[in-house]
Design a protein around this motif. Structure first.
Motif, PDB file in Angstrom:
ATOM      1  N   MET A   1     -39.929 -29.934 -51.284  1.00 56.20           N
ATOM      2  CA  MET A   1     -39.740 -31.383 -51.182  1.00 56.20           C
ATOM      3  C   MET A   1     -40.621 -31.926 -50.073  1.00 56.20           C
ATOM      4  O   MET A   1     -40.641 -31.380 -48.966  1.00 56.20           O
ATOM      5  CB  MET A   1     -38.268 -31.699 -50.895  1.00 56.20           C
ATOM      6  CG  MET A   1     -37.964 -33.187 -50.854  1.00 56.20           C
ATOM      7  SD  MET A   1     -36.212 -33.508 -50.523  1.00 56.20           S
ATOM      8  CE  MET A   1     -35.482 -32.863 -52.015  1.00 56.20           C
ATOM      9  N   PRO A   2     -41.374 -33.022 -50.332  1.00 52.87           N
ATOM     10  CA  PRO A   2     -42.227 -33.567 -49.277  1.00 52.87           C
ATOM     11  C   PRO A   2     -41.415 -34.223 -48.172  1.00 52.87           C
ATOM     12  O   PRO A   2     -40.248 -34.539 -48.340  1.00 52.87           O
ATOM     13  CB  PRO A   2     -43.069 -34.606 -50.034  1.00 52.87           C
ATOM     14  CG  PRO A   2     -42.208 -35.009 -51.198  1.00 52.87           C
ATOM     15  CD  PRO A   2     -41.461 -33.765 -51.588  1.00 52.87           C
ATOM     16  N   THR A   3     -42.072 -34.408 -47.011  1.00 55.95           N
ATOM     17  CA  THR A   3     -41.431 -35.125 -45.920  1.00 55.95           C
ATOM     18  C   THR A   3     -41.042 -36.520 -46.399  1.00 55.95           C
ATOM     19  O   THR A   3     -41.842 -37.197 -47.052  1.00 55.95           O
ATOM     20  CB  THR A   3     -42.395 -35.230 -44.727  1.00 55.95           C
ATOM     21  OG1 THR A   3     -42.739 -33.919 -44.308  1.00 55.95           O
ATOM     22  CG2 THR A   3     -41.760 -35.990 -43.580  1.00 55.95           C
ATOM     23  N   PRO A   4     -39.833 -36.993 -46.086  1.00 57.95           N
ATOM     24  CA  PRO A   4     -39.423 -38.301 -46.598  1.00 57.95           C
ATOM     25  C   PRO A   4     -40.259 -39.435 -46.016  1.00 57.95           C
ATOM     26  O   PRO A   4     -40.769 -39.347 -44.898  1.00 57.95           O
ATOM     27  CB  PRO A   4     -37.961 -38.405 -46.148  1.00 57.95           C
ATOM     28  CG  PRO A   4     -37.850 -37.491 -44.983  1.00 57.95           C
ATOM     29  CD  PRO A   4     -38.784 -36.356 -45.268  1.00 57.95           C
ATOM     30  N   ALA A   5     -40.396 -40.474 -46.792  1.00 52.48           N
ATOM     31  CA  ALA A   5     -41.078 -41.692 -46.339  1.00 52.48           C
ATOM     32  C   ALA A   5     -40.191 -42.863 -46.707  1.00 52.48           C
ATOM     33  O   ALA A   5     -40.207 -43.341 -47.842  1.00 52.48           O
ATOM     34  CB  ALA A   5     -42.452 -41.808 -46.992  1.00 52.48           C
ATOM     35  N   LEU A 233     -37.306 -42.039 -37.255  1.00 49.40           N
ATOM     36  CA  LEU A 233     -38.453 -41.355 -37.852  1.00 49.40           C
ATOM     37  C   LEU A 233     -38.506 -41.591 -39.357  1.00 49.40           C
ATOM     38  O   LEU A 233     -37.580 -42.125 -39.957  1.00 49.40           O
ATOM     39  CB  LEU A 233     -38.366 -39.860 -37.554  1.00 49.40           C
ATOM     40  CG  LEU A 233     -38.300 -39.465 -36.076  1.00 49.40           C
ATOM     41  CD1 LEU A 233     -38.307 -37.945 -35.938  1.00 49.40           C
ATOM     42  CD2 LEU A 233     -39.448 -40.074 -35.279  1.00 49.40           C
ATOM     43  N   PHE A 234     -39.615 -41.200 -39.942  1.00 47.54           N
ATOM     44  CA  PHE A 234     -39.819 -41.219 -41.401  1.00 47.54           C
ATOM     45  C   PHE A 234     -39.772 -42.630 -41.984  1.00 47.54           C
ATOM     46  O   PHE A 234     -39.580 -42.792 -43.184  1.00 47.54           O
ATOM     47  CB  PHE A 234     -38.773 -40.354 -42.125  1.00 47.54           C
ATOM     48  CG  PHE A 234     -38.554 -38.999 -41.522  1.00 47.54           C
ATOM     49  CD1 PHE A 234     -39.592 -38.088 -41.408  1.00 47.54           C
ATOM     50  CD2 PHE A 234     -37.294 -38.625 -41.066  1.00 47.54           C
ATOM     51  CE1 PHE A 234     -39.384 -36.834 -40.858  1.00 47.54           C
ATOM     52  CE2 PHE A 234     -37.075 -37.375 -40.514  1.00 47.54           C
ATOM     53  CZ  PHE A 234     -38.130 -36.469 -40.407  1.00 47.54           C
ATOM     54  N   THR A 277     -39.646 -43.332 -50.543  1.00 50.83           N
ATOM     55  CA  THR A 277     -40.710 -43.695 -51.478  1.00 50.83           C
ATOM     56  C   THR A 277     -41.628 -42.530 -51.811  1.00 50.83           C
ATOM     57  O   THR A 277     -42.534 -42.680 -52.638  1.00 50.83           O
ATOM     58  CB  THR A 277     -41.548 -44.851 -50.910  1.00 50.83           C
ATOM     59  OG1 THR A 277     -42.095 -44.465 -49.644  1.00 50.83           O
ATOM     60  CG2 THR A 277     -40.683 -46.091 -50.726  1.00 50.83           C
ATOM     61  N   ASN A 278     -41.421 -41.383 -51.162  1.00 49.48           N
ATOM     62  CA  ASN A 278     -42.197 -40.213 -51.538  1.00 49.48           C
ATOM     63  C   ASN A 278     -41.757 -39.725 -52.908  1.00 49.48           C
ATOM     64  O   ASN A 278     -40.575 -39.768 -53.244  1.00 49.48           O
ATOM     65  CB  ASN A 278     -42.029 -39.089 -50.522  1.00 49.48           C
ATOM     66  CG  ASN A 278     -43.226 -38.984 -49.587  1.00 49.48           C
ATOM     67  OD1 ASN A 278     -44.264 -39.597 -49.820  1.00 49.48           O
ATOM     68  ND2 ASN A 278     -43.085 -38.216 -48.527  1.00 49.48           N
TER      69      ASN A 278
END
Length: 318
Positions: A1-5, A233-234, A277-278
């Motif tokens: 899973m990508p880093t959250p945005a 963060l994020f 939104t990732n």
């Protein structure tokens, strides 16, 4: 899973409302219809229910119903959390209050038709945590039962390890800020989610200043070890006062979105919505199975292999 945005979209989305001077949202599929319903604790001590009349990908919340299904006023500043604490297949409720107590409402209905019994104060070995109890429920040590970490007005998180089991909870004495968690100033409101997709629970803790502090779990699912990585963060942001974060995949896209309750200059409240939104990575391509052979084809294949073996052993050497 990508880093959250996370990206702020709106306050009080999808029909949510926030009466009073306090907002402590949480989400659970309380009626077993496959989508997440919303509950929001408020300053008057009541818990408002918003039924999701949309679906798992397109939420739409009906108007608020106060203290449904047998829930009740807990005094001042309700902070609800839901979990199947007794392993009977439905969600029970734990609701903190300003006095520092946590009230347990057992679900004596079922997964589709909740019905909560009368409240029991600080059950199973829980104790008063000082003031403004904000319970978060998570299996933090990976032993198959649910532990409680309860935020308080001093800015700390008090850990109650479940030394019972998934059906019979029994909580050990509270421990303040275990595993590297820390004081966040005041009005600690913890939430736990695997924000990085690495298989363990991270902590995101709101505070009175309106910030959400991220404690990364650098340990693992059985041995948590938290490190303070900073606030907001994020893509999360300050919500003015009294941040109360919660995370849920509200749009069914496979990642956790953020909802943060907050107070605006101590005059009004709102729930800020930050979808992730990732885009989650696509699933791996399917492994194509070898088609099954008919009995005749199987026999021919066996004879062919035997013939090849015979040729290599007896015919080819000569």
């Amino acid at each position: 899973m990508p880093t959250p945005a996370f990206s702020f979209v709106s306050t009080n989305p999808f029909g949510l409302t926030t009466p009073g001077l306090y907002a402590h949202p949480t989400f659970v599929d309380i009626d077993g219809d496959g989508d997440f319903d919303a509950f929001n604790g408020n300053n008057s001590g009541n818990t408002d229910f918003f039924e999701n009349t949309g679906d798992a990908g397109n939420p739409a919340f009906a108007g608020a119903v106060s203290n449904p299904f047998g829930l009740a006023d807990v005094g001042v500043s309700a902070a609800p959390a839901f979990v199947d604490i007794d392993g009977d297949g439905d969600f029970d409720a734990f609701i903190g209050n300003q006095a520092g107590n946590t009230f347990f409402f057992e679900n004596t209905g079922d997964a589709n038709n909740p019905a909560f019994a009368a409240a029991v104060q600080n059950p199973f070995g829980l104790t008063n945590v000082g003031a403004f109890a904000h319970p978060a429920i998570v299996d933090i040590d990976g032993d198959g039962d649910y532990d409680l970490l309860i935020g308080n007005n001093a800015g700390n998180a008090v850990f109650f390890e479940n030394t019972g089991d998934a059906n019979n909870p029994a909580f050990a004495a509270g421990t303040q800020n275990p595993f590297g968690l820390g004081d966040v100033g005041s009005y600690s409101s913890p939430a736990f989610v695997d924000i990085e997709g690495d298989g363990d629970y991270d902590a995101l803790i709101g505070n009175f200043a309106g910030n959400t502090t991220f404690f990364e779990n650098t340990g693992d699912a059985l041995n948590p070890a938290f490190s303070n990585s900073g606030s907001n963060l994020f893509g999360l942001a300050n919500v003015t006062n009294s941040a109360a974060p919660t995370f849920v995949d509200i749009d069914g896209d496979g990642d956790s979105d953020a909802f943060i309750g907050g107070t605006v200059l101590l005059t009004s409240t709102q729930i800020s919505y930050f979808p992730d939104t990732n885009v989650p990575p696509p699933p791996p391509p399917p492994i194509h199975a070898i088609p099954a052979l008919s009995p005749t084809s199987t026999l021919l294949l066996v004879l062919l292999l035997l013939g090849v073996t015979y040729w290599k052993k007896w015919v080819r050497p000569g």
